[in-house]
Design a protein around this motif. Sequence first.
Motif, PDB file in Angstrom:
ATOM      1  N   PHE A 160       0.825  -1.203   0.000  1.00  0.00           N
ATOM      2  CA  PHE A 160       0.000   0.000   0.000  1.00  0.00           C
ATOM      3  C   PHE A 160       0.862   1.257   0.000  1.00  0.00           C
ATOM      4  N   THR A 161       1.889   1.277   0.849  1.00  0.00           N
ATOM      5  CA  THR A 161       2.748   2.458   0.965  1.00  0.00           C
ATOM      6  C   THR A 161       3.506   2.726  -0.331  1.00  0.00           C
ATOM      7  N   PHE A 162       4.089   1.694  -0.929  1.00  0.00           N
ATOM      8  CA  PHE A 162       4.858   1.904  -2.153  1.00  0.00           C
ATOM      9  C   PHE A 162       3.964   2.247  -3.336  1.00  0.00           C
ATOM     10  N   THR A 163       2.764   1.696  -3.389  1.00  0.00           N
ATOM     11  CA  THR A 163       1.840   2.060  -4.471  1.00  0.00           C
ATOM     12  C   THR A 163       1.374   3.497  -4.308  1.00  0.00           C
ATOM     13  N   GLN A 164       1.097   3.911  -3.084  1.00  0.00           N
ATOM     14  CA  GLN A 164       0.726   5.307  -2.842  1.00  0.00           C
ATOM     15  C   GLN A 164       1.870   6.251  -3.212  1.00  0.00           C
ATOM     16  N   LEU A 165       3.085   5.864  -2.882  1.00  0.00           N
ATOM     17  CA  LEU A 165       4.250   6.670  -3.241  1.00  0.00           C
ATOM     18  C   LEU A 165       4.373   6.801  -4.756  1.00  0.00           C
ATOM     19  N   PHE A 166       4.151   5.707  -5.471  1.00  0.00           N
ATOM     20  CA  PHE A 166       4.208   5.726  -6.933  1.00  0.00           C
ATOM     21  C   PHE A 166       3.110   6.614  -7.512  1.00  0.00           C
ATOM     22  N   LEU A 167       1.888   6.522  -6.977  1.00  0.00           N
ATOM     23  CA  LEU A 167       0.784   7.352  -7.482  1.00  0.00           C
ATOM     24  C   LEU A 167       1.012   8.834  -7.189  1.00  0.00           C
ATOM     25  N   ASN A 168       1.557   9.142  -6.018  1.00  0.00           N
ATOM     26  CA  ASN A 168       1.854  10.542  -5.708  1.00  0.00           C
ATOM     27  C   ASN A 168       2.975  11.081  -6.589  1.00  0.00           C
ATOM     28  N   THR A 169       3.950  10.236  -6.922  1.00  0.00           N
ATOM     29  CA  THR A 169       5.003  10.648  -7.856  1.00  0.00           C
ATOM     30  C   THR A 169       4.420  10.924  -9.232  1.00  0.00           C
ATOM     31  N   ALA A 170       3.509  10.069  -9.678  1.00  0.00           N
ATOM     32  CA  ALA A 170       2.850  10.282 -10.968  1.00  0.00           C
ATOM     33  C   ALA A 170       2.050  11.585 -10.961  1.00  0.00           C
ATOM     34  N   LEU A 171       1.371  11.869  -9.867  1.00  0.00           N
ATOM     35  CA  LEU A 171       0.615  13.115  -9.767  1.00  0.00           C
ATOM     36  C   LEU A 171       1.543  14.328  -9.815  1.00  0.00           C
ATOM     37  N   CYS A 172       2.687  14.236  -9.153  1.00  0.00           N
ATOM     38  CA  CYS A 172       3.660  15.342  -9.191  1.00  0.00           C
ATOM     39  C   CYS A 172       4.202  15.546 -10.604  1.00  0.00           C
ATOM     40  N   ILE A 173       4.437  14.470 -11.331  1.00  0.00           N
ATOM     41  CA  ILE A 173       4.925  14.591 -12.703  1.00  0.00           C
ATOM     42  C   ILE A 173       3.865  15.223 -13.597  1.00  0.00           C
ATOM     43  N   VAL A 174       2.609  14.880 -13.387  1.00  0.00           N
ATOM     44  CA  VAL A 174       1.522  15.507 -14.150  1.00  0.00           C
ATOM     45  C   VAL A 174       1.456  17.001 -13.836  1.00  0.00           C
ATOM     46  N   VAL A 175       1.606  17.365 -12.581  1.00  0.00           N
ATOM     47  CA  VAL A 175       1.581  18.780 -12.191  1.00  0.00           C
ATOM     48  C   VAL A 175       2.760  19.526 -12.810  1.00  0.00           C
ATOM     49  N   MET A 176       3.943  18.899 -12.848  1.00  0.00           N
ATOM     50  CA  MET A 176       5.096  19.538 -13.495  1.00  0.00           C
ATOM     51  C   MET A 176       4.863  19.697 -14.993  1.00  0.00           C
ATOM     52  N   CYS A 177       4.203  18.734 -15.612  1.00  0.00           N
ATOM     53  CA  CYS A 177       3.871  18.839 -17.031  1.00  0.00           C
ATOM     54  C   CYS A 177       2.915  19.998 -17.271  1.00  0.00           C
ATOM     55  N   ILE A 178       1.920  20.140 -16.417  1.00  0.00           N
ATOM     56  CA  ILE A 178       0.973  21.255 -16.548  1.00  0.00           C
ATOM     57  C   ILE A 178       1.704  22.575 -16.372  1.00  0.00           C
ATOM     58  N   GLY A 199      -0.917   4.813 -13.061  1.00  0.00           N
ATOM     59  CA  GLY A 199       0.185   5.701 -12.679  1.00  0.00           C
ATOM     60  C   GLY A 199       1.297   5.723 -13.712  1.00  0.00           C
ATOM     61  N   ALA A 200       1.664   4.549 -14.217  1.00  0.00           N
ATOM     62  CA  ALA A 200       2.718   4.476 -15.234  1.00  0.00           C
ATOM     63  C   ALA A 200       2.286   5.151 -16.524  1.00  0.00           C
ATOM     64  N   ALA A 201       1.032   4.988 -16.907  1.00  0.00           N
ATOM     65  CA  ALA A 201       0.533   5.636 -18.129  1.00  0.00           C
ATOM     66  C   ALA A 201       0.565   7.150 -17.983  1.00  0.00           C
ATOM     67  N   PHE A 202       0.168   7.664 -16.819  1.00  0.00           N
ATOM     68  CA  PHE A 202       0.222   9.107 -16.607  1.00  0.00           C
ATOM     69  C   PHE A 202       1.650   9.627 -16.638  1.00  0.00           C
ATOM     70  N   ILE A 203       2.594   8.868 -16.075  1.00  0.00           N
ATOM     71  CA  ILE A 203       3.997   9.288 -16.094  1.00  0.00           C
ATOM     72  C   ILE A 203       4.518   9.345 -17.526  1.00  0.00           C
ATOM     73  N   VAL A 204       4.245   8.313 -18.314  1.00  0.00           N
ATOM     74  CA  VAL A 204       4.735   8.262 -19.698  1.00  0.00           C
ATOM     75  C   VAL A 204       4.114   9.375 -20.537  1.00  0.00           C
ATOM     76  N   ILE A 205       2.809   9.577 -20.410  1.00  0.00           N
ATOM     77  CA  ILE A 205       2.132  10.615 -21.196  1.00  0.00           C
ATOM     78  C   ILE A 205       2.615  12.001 -20.803  1.00  0.00           C
ATOM     79  N   ALA A 206       2.727  12.277 -19.497  1.00  0.00           N
ATOM     80  CA  ALA A 206       3.183  13.591 -19.047  1.00  0.00           C
ATOM     81  C   ALA A 206       4.629  13.843 -19.450  1.00  0.00           C
ATOM     82  N   ALA A 207       5.469  12.824 -19.366  1.00  0.00           N
ATOM     83  CA  ALA A 207       6.866  12.995 -19.777  1.00  0.00           C
ATOM     84  C   ALA A 207       6.958  13.237 -21.275  1.00  0.00           C
ATOM     85  N   ALA A 208       6.172  12.523 -22.074  1.00  0.00           N
ATOM     86  CA  ALA A 208       6.199  12.724 -23.528  1.00  0.00           C
ATOM     87  C   ALA A 208       5.711  14.124 -23.892  1.00  0.00           C
ATOM     88  N   ILE A 209       4.647  14.581 -23.259  1.00  0.00           N
ATOM     89  CA  ILE A 209       4.140  15.928 -23.541  1.00  0.00           C
ATOM     90  C   ILE A 209       5.168  16.978 -23.147  1.00  0.00           C
TER      91      ILE A 209
END
Length: 129
Positions: free
Chosen positions: A22-40, A108-118
């Motif tokens: 649970f902790t590591f999945t939450q950490l991964f999802l929060n990292t993905a959210l931060c990457i989306v925010v940086m993309c925005i 989470g992985a899809a959001f990271i890849v899409i945000a990084a590509a954009i």
Amino acid sequence: CSQLMFGYISIGAYNMSDMLAFTFTQLFLNTALCIVVMCISELLRNSAASMALSVLISIGIFKLIMGKLDSIFQIDNFSFTSIIITRYSTALPITYDSEVYQHALIVGAAFIVIAAAISIISKVKRDIT
């Protein structure tokens, strides 16, 4: 250490391996959210607007929008709310369910890849012009 990792130790009703997953999945999802925010932030080039949009994302504006899309477009075996990061960061069960955790990691992985590509495409276009 092997007893800790293989579920022999429990805290309350949950064993330690479920809590670690649970902790590591939450950490991964929060990292993905931060990457989306940086993309925005990269796309808007306005720090105030990107901060406002990130706060709206964090409090669940996408869940409201996707819920409306679900009610407008009723598609069999598909839900718009199942493809957003914030759904899994709030609704992820502590007890390990492999299907839910796999879906959360894929989203989470899809959001990271899409945000990084954009972000990369935006940066390359900005460097060319």
